[in-house]
Design a protein around this motif. Structure first.
Motif, PDB file in Angstrom:
ATOM      1  N   ARG A 103     -55.812  56.971 -15.174  1.00  0.00           N
ATOM      2  CA  ARG A 103     -55.936  55.727 -15.927  1.00  0.00           C
ATOM      3  C   ARG A 103     -57.167  54.964 -15.457  1.00  0.00           C
ATOM      4  O   ARG A 103     -57.403  54.845 -14.254  1.00  0.00           O
ATOM      5  N   VAL A 104     -57.940  54.472 -16.415  1.00  0.00           N
ATOM      6  CA  VAL A 104     -59.114  53.651 -16.134  1.00  0.00           C
ATOM      7  C   VAL A 104     -58.781  52.219 -16.525  1.00  0.00           C
ATOM      8  O   VAL A 104     -58.406  51.948 -17.671  1.00  0.00           O
ATOM      9  N   TRP A 105     -58.906  51.298 -15.558  1.00  0.00           N
ATOM     10  CA  TRP A 105     -58.560  49.893 -15.757  1.00  0.00           C
ATOM     11  C   TRP A 105     -59.827  49.054 -15.706  1.00  0.00           C
ATOM     12  O   TRP A 105     -60.766  49.365 -14.980  1.00  0.00           O
ATOM     13  N   ARG A 106     -59.837  47.961 -16.480  1.00  0.00           N
ATOM     14  CA  ARG A 106     -60.963  47.027 -16.445  1.00  0.00           C
ATOM     15  C   ARG A 106     -60.479  45.690 -15.879  1.00  0.00           C
ATOM     16  O   ARG A 106     -59.504  45.109 -16.358  1.00  0.00           O
ATOM     17  N   LEU A 107     -61.188  45.222 -14.847  1.00  0.00           N
ATOM     18  CA  LEU A 107     -60.876  43.952 -14.212  1.00  0.00           C
ATOM     19  C   LEU A 107     -61.997  42.968 -14.540  1.00  0.00           C
ATOM     20  O   LEU A 107     -63.164  43.231 -14.231  1.00  0.00           O
ATOM     21  N   VAL A 108     -61.670  41.843 -15.196  1.00  0.00           N
ATOM     22  CA  VAL A 108     -62.686  40.871 -15.612  1.00  0.00           C
ATOM     23  C   VAL A 108     -62.262  39.481 -15.164  1.00  0.00           C
ATOM     24  O   VAL A 108     -61.068  39.172 -15.041  1.00  0.00           O
ATOM     25  N   ALA A 109     -63.277  38.652 -14.915  1.00  0.00           N
ATOM     26  CA  ALA A 109     -63.017  37.245 -14.611  1.00  0.00           C
ATOM     27  C   ALA A 109     -62.738  36.500 -15.914  1.00  0.00           C
ATOM     28  O   ALA A 109     -63.478  36.642 -16.891  1.00  0.00           O
ATOM     29  N   LYS A 110     -61.678  35.701 -15.949  1.00  0.00           N
ATOM     30  CA  LYS A 110     -61.266  34.994 -17.166  1.00  0.00           C
ATOM     31  C   LYS A 110     -61.969  33.644 -17.265  1.00  0.00           C
ATOM     32  O   LYS A 110     -62.085  32.896 -16.290  1.00  0.00           O
ATOM     33  N   SER A 111     -62.432  33.339 -18.463  1.00  0.00           N
ATOM     34  CA  SER A 111     -63.000  32.017 -18.733  1.00  0.00           C
ATOM     35  C   SER A 111     -61.862  31.042 -19.004  1.00  0.00           C
ATOM     36  O   SER A 111     -60.835  31.395 -19.593  1.00  0.00           O
ATOM     37  N   ARG A 112     -62.021  29.769 -18.608  1.00  0.00           N
ATOM     38  CA  ARG A 112     -60.965  28.780 -18.796  1.00  0.00           C
ATOM     39  C   ARG A 112     -61.078  28.071 -20.145  1.00  0.00           C
ATOM     40  O   ARG A 112     -60.291  27.201 -20.455  1.00  0.00           O
ATOM     41  N   THR A 113     -62.100  28.445 -20.959  1.00  0.00           N
ATOM     42  CA  THR A 113     -62.238  27.814 -22.282  1.00  0.00           C
ATOM     43  C   THR A 113     -61.202  28.375 -23.228  1.00  0.00           C
ATOM     44  O   THR A 113     -60.831  29.541 -23.134  1.00  0.00           O
ATOM     45  N   LYS A 114     -60.747  27.532 -24.163  1.00  0.00           N
ATOM     46  CA  LYS A 114     -59.727  27.961 -25.117  1.00  0.00           C
ATOM     47  C   LYS A 114     -60.326  28.846 -26.184  1.00  0.00           C
ATOM     48  O   LYS A 114     -61.461  28.662 -26.600  1.00  0.00           O
ATOM     49  N   ARG A 115     -59.564  29.846 -26.618  1.00  0.00           N
ATOM     50  CA  ARG A 115     -60.025  30.703 -27.697  1.00  0.00           C
ATOM     51  C   ARG A 115     -59.908  29.966 -29.023  1.00  0.00           C
ATOM     52  O   ARG A 115     -58.988  29.177 -29.229  1.00  0.00           O
ATOM     53  N   LEU A 165     -56.365  43.556   5.802  1.00  0.00           N
ATOM     54  CA  LEU A 165     -57.782  43.235   5.653  1.00  0.00           C
ATOM     55  C   LEU A 165     -58.280  42.749   7.007  1.00  0.00           C
ATOM     56  O   LEU A 165     -57.732  41.808   7.583  1.00  0.00           O
ATOM     57  N   TRP A 166     -59.334  43.414   7.482  1.00  0.00           N
ATOM     58  CA  TRP A 166     -59.771  43.133   8.845  1.00  0.00           C
ATOM     59  C   TRP A 166     -60.853  42.053   8.903  1.00  0.00           C
ATOM     60  O   TRP A 166     -61.135  41.550   9.966  1.00  0.00           O
ATOM     61  N   LEU A 167     -61.472  41.706   7.790  1.00  0.00           N
ATOM     62  CA  LEU A 167     -62.404  40.586   7.739  1.00  0.00           C
ATOM     63  C   LEU A 167     -62.573  40.202   6.277  1.00  0.00           C
ATOM     64  O   LEU A 167     -62.713  41.068   5.409  1.00  0.00           O
ATOM     65  N   TYR A 168     -62.623  38.871   5.976  1.00  0.00           N
ATOM     66  CA  TYR A 168     -62.796  38.435   4.590  1.00  0.00           C
ATOM     67  C   TYR A 168     -63.563  37.123   4.568  1.00  0.00           C
ATOM     68  O   TYR A 168     -63.196  36.167   5.255  1.00  0.00           O
ATOM     69  N   THR A 169     -64.633  37.086   3.787  1.00  0.00           N
ATOM     70  CA  THR A 169     -65.397  35.845   3.664  1.00  0.00           C
ATOM     71  C   THR A 169     -65.645  35.457   2.223  1.00  0.00           C
ATOM     72  O   THR A 169     -66.159  34.380   1.958  1.00  0.00           O
ATOM     73  N   GLY A 170     -65.327  36.328   1.273  1.00  0.00           N
ATOM     74  CA  GLY A 170     -65.567  36.010  -0.138  1.00  0.00           C
ATOM     75  C   GLY A 170     -65.979  37.251  -0.891  1.00  0.00           C
ATOM     76  O   GLY A 170     -66.237  38.291  -0.328  1.00  0.00           O
ATOM     77  N   SER A 171     -66.034  37.167  -2.185  1.00  0.00           N
ATOM     78  CA  SER A 171     -66.449  38.300  -3.007  1.00  0.00           C
ATOM     79  C   SER A 171     -67.086  37.800  -4.292  1.00  0.00           C
ATOM     80  O   SER A 171     -66.988  36.637  -4.635  1.00  0.00           O
ATOM     81  N   LYS A 172     -67.762  38.661  -5.049  1.00  0.00           N
ATOM     82  CA  LYS A 172     -68.454  38.286  -6.286  1.00  0.00           C
ATOM     83  C   LYS A 172     -67.479  38.479  -7.484  1.00  0.00           C
ATOM     84  O   LYS A 172     -66.827  39.526  -7.575  1.00  0.00           O
ATOM     85  N   ASP A 173     -67.593  37.585  -8.577  1.00  0.00           N
ATOM     86  CA  ASP A 173     -66.947  37.801  -9.866  1.00  0.00           C
ATOM     87  C   ASP A 173     -67.771  38.750 -10.716  1.00  0.00           C
ATOM     88  O   ASP A 173     -68.938  38.970 -10.467  1.00  0.00           O
ATOM     89  N   GLY A 174     -67.158  39.402 -11.821  1.00  0.00           N
ATOM     90  CA  GLY A 174     -67.853  40.332 -12.704  1.00  0.00           C
ATOM     91  C   GLY A 174     -66.894  41.410 -13.166  1.00  0.00           C
ATOM     92  O   GLY A 174     -65.814  41.581 -12.628  1.00  0.00           O
ATOM     93  N   ASP A 175     -67.279  42.269 -14.213  1.00  0.00           N
ATOM     94  CA  ASP A 175     -66.441  43.349 -14.722  1.00  0.00           C
ATOM     95  C   ASP A 175     -66.436  44.510 -13.727  1.00  0.00           C
ATOM     96  O   ASP A 175     -67.493  44.964 -13.277  1.00  0.00           O
ATOM     97  N   LEU A 176     -65.247  44.991 -13.435  1.00  0.00           N
ATOM     98  CA  LEU A 176     -65.083  46.144 -12.549  1.00  0.00           C
ATOM     99  C   LEU A 176     -64.231  47.182 -13.257  1.00  0.00           C
ATOM    100  O   LEU A 176     -63.270  46.843 -13.960  1.00  0.00           O
ATOM    101  N   LEU A 177     -64.572  48.456 -13.070  1.00  0.00           N
ATOM    102  CA  LEU A 177     -63.739  49.553 -13.562  1.00  0.00           C
ATOM    103  C   LEU A 177     -63.024  50.185 -12.373  1.00  0.00           C
ATOM    104  O   LEU A 177     -63.647  50.512 -11.361  1.00  0.00           O
TER     105      LEU A 177
END
Length: 767
Positions: free
Chosen positions: A157-169, A134-146
């Protein structure tokens, strides 16, 4: 503002054989790696608009840096086998090298980049040194990504990447059936974030390895960004599939399947989708581009589109047809290709395209020579010369595409008794002629039920006549544009190296690779009977190039032994019983009288038959003559002496190609093009001087800049045989004219080891 001296008319080049070598920008340009360069191709204008030279090794990966506002990209990233990654930036509409990233110790195979705040870029690269950087990194946004991935197991294969909530189910959520997920945590500045990856879907539809996937790019509508969930995939099964989610169920299904039929290709290496999703593009194992366009008003219907093509290995030789309306080129990719301007009713400027592939061989091609307008001889890494003749179907389609009247073409003697086309037997290398009677389907009784020979078990790639009004796609070029082989010429003991033919269409000269004098003889062939006429022994090593004088009186040969030889056609009146041409040694240089100190690579004649020029690895270019004023009688003891009539021009690099312009410049001066080992093409004006001291008789006229030059050695230079630009209606009237009148434009074609054929427009009056 003064008119430019050199402008690029056309660049023919294909994509490199790597999966990530092509990227389609939202500005409409397609960037792809071709040998050591990056080509920018405009699919609307159907031409290469720029070539970016900076890498010293093969370009393996190219990627536009997309902007969040979906606007035209201003940055492009490329990675190559030279272990470098280069960032290109747009300045005043032109891309220039912005920064060179040095860090990998192996070939860079994949790159990607995004824009960050404050005009910064985040670039990721991976290489054969087993690292991801990685030639430069300052941060990135959370959210659903395919994320889509493909592999050699034929699946996507299609993968889904999601930010996890820390609340208990709660208990009810725990009982819900869910896809299994892998959770991982990222920590930065004492803050941690959890993410989960789940397998969304597995797409099965391809029957071979899948090498490329590409999401449809987002667009701005009503001020908001929208991205259709549409995925394109490309496979070695020669197909591309457009996938989308079915309404209601959300299941991923195949919407469209397009691909290549027939030929001996090995499938697709990668794919891209246009910004608006109306066009899809694939690049194949042999570098060819395949474009499909969605039909207007017909959803789900796609048709092949016209796209650029080119050799996928070094281009060794090329030649214009005698009328200057098309170019034939041969290369180490074992093909012969024909380029011509395509005249369209809705366009003022024609674009150059490949409309025929006369020969697809099993050996690397080395040389060719035109014999008339629709016939040529080719040589490859074999001992045989092969003669090809254009079929009628090509002549008809050439008339449709180029705008030349068919009656004018059929009036040529080359078109008498033409077959319809040609096909290649499955177990052979010769293109077999197909006549009108062969196109009639056979009945079962005529075909029989058994196999009479081994070749009957392997059906040939059969010709199907086409009526074309636009350049054909790749699958038609492979199967339906071959020229029939009409003759084989045997006589050489080693692989072919160079060919030449005279303007009168009477003689063809050939030479092969040689390490001894007995194999270095030039062979002469009759172009009517195709009988061997003579062997011309003189040199001790390989003859590298030959050239007949425009009047056909002399034959010049240059060699690896650092000498040249000049042969003169005997007077027919002296031998009335012999109707065939006969040549005798006129004069030559020897090792003790040679001016060049290294291999002589190239030679050519002036249009007035007075002078010839030689170029060498010793960086020297020399004009010799005057041949027309020499009336001495040739005797074995005292041959005529042809001396340099120019000062020795040092071009600063190995001069691998040289060519005289057939049109004289004002003041009866001569225009020459010199090709260098570095890939640059130089233009010089030479004028005969009584005492040419200090190269005062040479004037530097112009040169190609870094974006116009080849990235590797210039192999051959050929001027168009008449003034004007092919297909643009500014040709000079009259045949054989060498005066300064008429069009100010002349055209120069160059063949390079960088896999490309380039055509330049030269303004000979813009001194």
């Amino acid at each position: 503002m003064a008119a430019p001296i050199i402008e690029t008319c056309h660049v023919a080049c294909c994509a490199n054989r790597t999966p990530n070598v092509l990227s389609w920008g939202r500005g409409g340009l397609i960037a792809y790696g071709t040998c050591n360069s990056v080509a920018l191709y405009d699919p609307q204008e159907k031409c290469v608009v720029a070539v970016l030279n900076g890498h010293t090794g093969r370009v393996n990966t190219v990627q536009w840096v997309h902007r969040e506002d979906c606007g035209r990209e201003t940055h492009l990233v490329s990675g190559g086998s030279d272990s470098l990654m280069i960032v290109w930036e747009a300045h005043d509409g032109k891309f220039k090298q912005y920064v060179e990233c040095v860090g990998h110790t192996g070939p860079v195979c994949a790159v990607d980049a995004i824009h960050l705040d404050n005009n910064k870029l985040l670039i990721a690269s991976t290489a054969s040194d087993s690292t991801v950087k990685l030639w430069l990194y300052t941060g990135s946004k959370d959210g659903d990504l395919l994320l889509a991935s493909c592999a050699q197991d034929c699946l996507i294969r299609v993968w889904r990447l999601v930010a996890k909530s820390r609340t208990k189910r709660n208990a009810q959520e725990e009982r819900t059936i869910r896809m299994s997920e892998d959770v991982f945590t990222l920590t930065q500045n004492d803050a941690s974030s959890a993410f989960a990856v789940t397998l969304e879907s597995v797409l099965a539809g391809h029957e071979n390895k899948v090498y490329g996937v590409h999401w449809q790019p987002p667009v701005i509508k009503g001020g908001d960004q929208h991205q259709a969930l549409s995925l394109l995939s490309a496979s070695m099964d020669k197909t591309m599939i457009l996938w989308a989610q079915e309404e209601g169920s959300g299941v991923w299904v195949e919407q469209v399947r397009v691909g290549e039929v027939g030929g001996n290709t090995l499938g697709f290496y990668g794919c891209q989708m246009s910004p608006d999703g109306s066009m899809i593009l694939a690049h194949a194992f042999h570098g060819a581009l395949h474009l499909w366009t969605q039909s207007h008003g017909k959803e789900g219907e796609w048709r092949p589109g016209v796209v650029i093509s080119g050799h996928f290995n070094a281009v060794q030789d090329l030649s214009w047809d005698p009328e200057g309306e098309f170019i034939l080129s041969v290369g180490s990719d074992q093909t012969t290709r024909l380029l011509t301007p395509w005249k369209r009713m809705d366009q003022t400027q024609p674009t150059w395209h490949e409309i025929s592939r006369p020969q697809i061989h099993g050996y690397d091609m080395q040389c060719l020579a035109m014999v008339g307008r629709f016939q040529y001889v080719s040589g490859a890494d074999e001992k045989v010369l092969r003669v090809f003749r254009a079929p009628r179907n090509f002549v008809e389609n050439f008339a449709n595409i180029s705008g030349t009247p068919l009656a004018k073409l059929l009036a040529s003697s080359d078109t008498v008794d033409q077959p319809e086309g040609a096909s290649t037997p499955a177990l052979g290398l010769s293109n077999k002629a197909v006549f009108q009677g062969d196109l009639t389907p056979k009945t079962n009784e005529e075909e029989g039920t058994g196999f009479n020979s081994v070749s009957d078990r392997y059906q040939e790639s059969y010709f199907h006549p086409l009526t074309l009004n636009e350049p054909p796609p790749e699958d038609h070029l492979l199967q339906n544009t071959l020229w029939p082989e009409v003759q084989k010429l045997y006589g050489h003991g080693f692989e072919m190296f160079c060919l030449a033919s005279d303007s009168g269409r009477t003689v063809v000269a050939s030479a092969c690779k040689a390490s001894k004098a007995e194999h270095a003889a030039v062979l002469l062939w009759s172009s009517t009977s195709w009988r061997q006429l003579q062997a011309l022994p003189c040199h001790s090593l390989t003859v590298t190039q030959m050239a007949f004088s425009p009047n056909g009186l002399f034959l010049l040969a240059v060699s690896r032994d650092r000498t040249w030889s000049l042969w003169k056609r005997d007077d027919p009146a002296a031998t009335p019983t012999n109707t065939e041409p006969h040549f005798s040694l006129y004069t030559s240089t020897r090792k003790d009288t040679a001016v060049h100190t290294r291999i002589i690579w190239s030679c050519d004649w002036s249009a007035d038959n007075k002078y010839f020029v030689t170029s060498s690895r010793d960086k020297k270019v020399i004009v010799w003559g005057d041949c027309s004023s020499s009336e001495a009688i040739v005797t074995p003891d005292e041959p005529p002496v042809i001396r340099p009539c120019s000062s020795i021009l040092d071009v600063g690099d190995s001069a691998t190609a040289v060519s005289f312009c057939p049109i004289l410049c004002p003041g009866n001066s001569y225009l020459l093009a010199v090709g260098l080992e570095s890939g640059q093409v130089l233009l010089y004006k030479w004028e005969l001087s009584e005492e040419p001291a200090g190269a005062s008789d040479w004037t530097r006229y112009g040169e190609t800049d870094s974006s116009q030059s080849h990235s590797l050695t210039v192999k051959r230079l050929r001027w168009r045989p008449r003034a004007g630009r092919a297909g643009q209606g500014d040709e000079e009237e009259g045949e054989g004219s060498i005066t300064a009148a008429g069009s100010s434009w002349v055209q120069l074609a160059s063949a390079g080891a960088d896999h490309s054929v380039k055509i330049f427009n030269i303004n000979r009056l813009a001194v």
